[in-house]
Design a protein around this motif. Sequence first.
Motif, PDB file in Angstrom:
ATOM      1  N   LEU A 351       0.957  -1.281   0.058  1.00 37.58           N
ATOM      2  CA  LEU A 351       0.052  -0.036   0.039  1.00 37.58           C
ATOM      3  C   LEU A 351       0.773   1.178  -0.203  1.00 37.58           C
ATOM      4  N   LEU A 418      -6.763  -2.134  -2.798  1.00 37.78           N
ATOM      5  CA  LEU A 418      -6.036  -1.949  -3.940  1.00 37.78           C
ATOM      6  C   LEU A 418      -6.616  -0.971  -4.878  1.00 37.78           C
ATOM      7  N   GLU A 421      -6.869   2.915  -3.982  1.00 37.46           N
ATOM      8  CA  GLU A 421      -5.913   3.708  -4.491  1.00 37.46           C
ATOM      9  C   GLU A 421      -5.282   3.621  -6.045  1.00 37.46           C
ATOM     10  N   SER A 423      -4.276   0.808  -7.462  1.00 40.93           N
ATOM     11  CA  SER A 423      -2.980   0.372  -7.427  1.00 40.93           C
ATOM     12  C   SER A 423      -2.707  -0.450  -8.654  1.00 40.93           C
ATOM     13  N   SER A 424      -1.401  -0.418  -9.158  1.00 45.58           N
ATOM     14  CA  SER A 424      -1.068  -1.264 -10.324  1.00 45.58           C
ATOM     15  C   SER A 424      -0.511  -2.475  -9.992  1.00 45.58           C
ATOM     16  N   ARG A 428       3.035  -2.631  -7.817  1.00 44.29           N
ATOM     17  CA  ARG A 428       2.796  -3.251  -6.313  1.00 44.29           C
ATOM     18  C   ARG A 428       3.708  -4.158  -6.091  1.00 44.29           C
TER      19      ARG A 428
END
Length: 497
Positions: A351, A418, A421, A423-424, A428
Motif C-alpha cells: 500500500l 488496492l 488507491e 494500485s497497479s 505493487r
Amino acid sequence: MHVFPGLALARSAQGYSRLGPDFLTELSPEPVPGPHWVAHSEPCADLLGLAADWRSPEALALLSGNGGGGGAGNGIGWASVYSGHQFGVWAGQLGDGRALHIGEIENKGQRFELQLKGAGRTPYSRMGDGRAVLRSSIREFLCSEAMAALGIPTTRALCITGSSLRVRREDVETGAIVTRVAPSFLRFGHFEHFAHHGLLPQLQQLFEHVLDQHAPECRDAAVPAAALLERISRQTASLMADWQAVGFMHGVMNTDNMSMLGLTLDYGPFGFMDGFDPGHVCNHSDHQGRYAYARQPNVAFWNLHALAQALMPLVPGDPETASEPLLAALESYREAFPAEMLGRLRAKLGLVSSLPQDRELADDWLKLMAAHHTDYTIAWRRLGSFDSSAGASNEAMRDLFVDREAFDAWAQRYRARLQAEASSDVERRKRMTAVNPAVVLRNHLAEGAIRLAREGDFTEIERLLKVLLRPFDEPVLASDAGFPPDWAAQLEVSCSS
C-alpha cells in the motif's frame, strides 16, 4: 596499535576503554590450538575499510586470541562489567563473560569496536568457560550479516575462526570465535549496574560518555537523561517493528541484551518464524514463554522501564519528581511502536496510501495466517503476486490455507483496498518484493551449514551467506526459499545456542 596487512586496530582516546577500571577489566584472550579460518564477510570488511588481503596469518592469530588483543600495544584486550534483569528477575552483576574487546577501527569518520566472542574466561564469566562453539558461532555470524542485509539495525560479524579446542555444552563440541563489530556494545545493563550499586559518579561518567560519543543532540535538552531515554525508546520501537515484520524472535530479551544504540545484540537462541504462531517461543530454555514472538514489543517496553529506573539519579532536582520526565519519555515508545508497525505492514501489503481500515485489514491477514499456521515468509512473498483483477483465482495463495473461503473473503477486501488507491499490480509487486524477503535464516538452513562444518566443510556457510546477503532476490536453489523439511520441526535452540 596492531598493524597487519589490511588490518589496523587501536584504542581510541574517545572509546569506552578510556573510562577506566570501574567499567572494565583488562586481560588477554586465552590462546587456542590449531586456529584456522572458517568464514568471513566481505560486506563487513568493506564497512571497516579493510584491504583485500586482510586475512593474513597475523590477523588469524589476532582474531583467534593467539596474537594479543587491544590497541594499547601491550597485547591486552578488555571486558566490561554490567548487570541486568534476566527473564524479568534481577540477576545482579553480569558482564562480558565470553566477549573480549580487542580495539577499534575508524573508517570514513565512523568508529567501530571489534570484539572476540569465545576468547576465554573473563572476571565476568561466573561459572562459564568463556568459550563459544562452532554451532553457535555459525548461527551468530550468518544471522548478524543476514539482518544487516534485511536493513535491520544489528551488530555485525567480520569472521569466524575455528580451532581444535574441545568445549563441553550438552555434548563436547569444537570451539570457535566470532569477531563482532559495532559502533558500541553498550547495553541497558551497563546503566543498571552503576545505578543499582549506588555508584553515581560512575553512572554520570557513563552517561557523559554516551552523550559525547553517541547522542550529542541530547546534551542541550531540558533534561538530558529524558532526552536520551526518548531517543533509545524510539530506536527500540523501530527495531521491534523490524523484528516483528520479518518474523524474527530474539529468544533472550534480557536487559543486558538490549543495545543502547537500538541494535540487535547477542544472537543466541534466535529464530525466524516458519508456520505463523504469535505465541511461538523459539528458546527451548524459556519455559514460561516470556520472550514469545507476540510478547517482544511489550518486553522491550518493560526493559525500557528498567533503563528509566537506572537513569533516575541523573535527573536533576527533587528526587520525588525525577520519574516524571522519564515516564513522559517512555510514552514515545507507546506512540512510536504502533505507528512503526503499521507502516511496516502497509509496506508489506504493497500500500502507498493510508486509510483508516488498513490496521484492521493487516490484523485480519495476520489472524488468518495464525489460524492456518501458514508459513510466514512464504505467505507474505506470495502475496506480492496477488492478482487484483475481478474473478482472479489466486490459486497459489489459496493453496496456503485449509479454509480457502476464509482467504477468499479477506482477498475480496484486499482487492477493494488496492482498487481504492488505483494500485497497479506490476508496480505493487515490485514494492512488495523489495520488503518481503524470499529467504531468511531459518533454523534448518543454519543446521545444514553446521552439520557440514562439523565435518570440516565450510562451503555451505559461504554459499548460504551469499544467499542471505540478497534476501529479496529469488535464490538459485528453490529449497532456500521453500517450506522447511519435516525434520526441521524437531530442531531446538536454547541459551547454550
